[in-house]
Design an enzyme around this catalytic site. Structure first.
Site, PDB file in Angstrom:
ATOM      1  N   ASP A  15      -7.403   1.423   7.136  1.00 63.74           N
ATOM      2  CA  ASP A  15      -6.135   2.041   7.553  1.00 63.74           C
ATOM      3  C   ASP A  15      -6.328   3.546   7.717  1.00 63.74           C
ATOM      4  OD1 ASP A  15      -5.954   3.262   5.031  1.00 63.74           O
ATOM      5  OD2 ASP A  15      -4.675   1.696   4.217  1.00 63.74           O
ATOM      6  N   TYR A  24       5.689  -8.694   8.694  1.00 65.92           N
ATOM      7  CA  TYR A  24       5.351  -7.270   8.758  1.00 65.92           C
ATOM      8  C   TYR A  24       5.439  -6.783  10.196  1.00 65.92           C
ATOM      9  CZ  TYR A  24       3.083  -7.897   4.176  1.00 65.92           C
ATOM     10  OH  TYR A  24       2.811  -8.170   2.862  1.00 65.92           O
ATOM     11  N   ASP A  75       0.846  -1.204   0.000  1.00 65.78           N
ATOM     12  CA  ASP A  75       0.000   0.000   0.000  1.00 65.78           C
ATOM     13  C   ASP A  75       0.877   1.248   0.000  1.00 65.78           C
ATOM     14  OD1 ASP A  75      -2.228  -1.535   0.155  1.00 65.78           O
ATOM     15  OD2 ASP A  75      -2.425  -1.413   2.331  1.00 65.78           O
ATOM     16  N   ARG A  86      -4.165  -4.882   7.100  1.00 65.49           N
ATOM     17  CA  ARG A  86      -5.230  -3.918   7.433  1.00 65.49           C
ATOM     18  C   ARG A  86      -6.466  -4.653   7.957  1.00 65.49           C
ATOM     19  NH1 ARG A  86      -6.790  -1.344   2.211  1.00 65.49           N
ATOM     20  NH2 ARG A  86      -5.557  -2.855   1.097  1.00 65.49           N
TER      21      ARG A  86
END
Length: 248
Positions: free
Chosen positions: A94, A80, A52, A186
């Site tokens: 988000d 992550y 993203d 997310r």
């Protein structure tokens, strides 16, 4: 005759390998490919797994013949590090989205937070967010979302092999997650917020690993913008080294 030799020569010297980039915020995966094409003066470049715009971290570019192993590299597990903020849901799940609902955040104990994360270990299904690159009838969902449309998305099988909670400073929680390809961090943040009955959205995300690749050998976005073709070729990981790394 001369021109044939030239073409053969250029194919032999065509760049080939994987370039690791540490993506900066607000840069799209497509931007990174475009910059690399410009610096290398070479077209055949793809990327392994979109990040993203708000996310930073490991973006893998496949160059030349390495585009053939793109799917193989994309299929590997990822790691992550992220931050979720409890108390509000957004339409994109988000911080770039619009707030849909706000709720009071109870004084959760560390154990309560950990229990919520612990629900998402092993195999489960996620419903992809409306703001995602998945296509519905050939149109990426995020384009439909921009027009205010919401369409039915099918749940997709994903898994988490491990996680850690790195900091709790309510309403924020920092975490690390090891997960499968196609995993939406997310959505993970959103679902944990739903389970805690106060909602949550993702405020920061950084990809730190993909398969055996880490940020150790990554070129920063700033370095990529000024790198010469020679410097990029030097930074690339060869197909031979990749097959050794993957134990092929």
């Amino acid at each position: 005759m001369h021109s044939t030799l030239n073409t053969q020569h250029s194919t032999l010297n065509a760049p080939c390998g994987v370039l690791l980039i540490d993506k900066e915020p607000d840069m799209t995966s497509h931007d990174a490919v475009a910059i690399c094409r410009r610096q290398l003066k070479f077209k055949k470049i793809g990327h392994c797994g979109t990040l993203d715009p708000m996310a930073t971290g490991l973006l893998m570019l496949v160059i030349g013949k390495a585009t053939k192993i793109q799917d193989l590299l994309m299929a590997e597990d990822k790691e992550y590090i992220g931050t979720l903020k409890l108390g509000a849901t957004t339409n994109s799940q988000d911080k770039d989205g619009e707030i849909e609902e706000e709720k009071e955040v109870p004084a959760f104990t560390d154990e309560q937070i950990d229990l919520a994360f612990n629900e998402y270990v092993g195999k489960f299904e996620q419903i992809p967010p409306m703001v995602s690159a998945i296509k519905k009838d050939g149109v990426p969902l995020y384009k439909l979302a921009r027009k205010g449309k919401v369409v039915k998305r099918d749940p997709r099988p994903v898994y988490v092999t491990d996680y850690s909670i790195d900091r709790i400073a309510l309403p924020e929680v920092d975490f690390t997650v090891q997960c499968s390809k196609g995993f939406y961090v997310r959505t993970y943040a959103h679902d944990i917020g739903q389970d805690l009955n106060c909602g949550a959205h993702l405020t920061a995300l950084r990809r730190t690993r993909s398969g055996k690749f880490t940020l150790d050998r990554a070129m920063t976005a700033a370095e990529l913008k000024t790198a010469s073709a020679e410097e990029i070729q030097k930074a690339m990981i060869s197909l031979a080294e990749i097959s050794l790394m993957r134990g092929a």
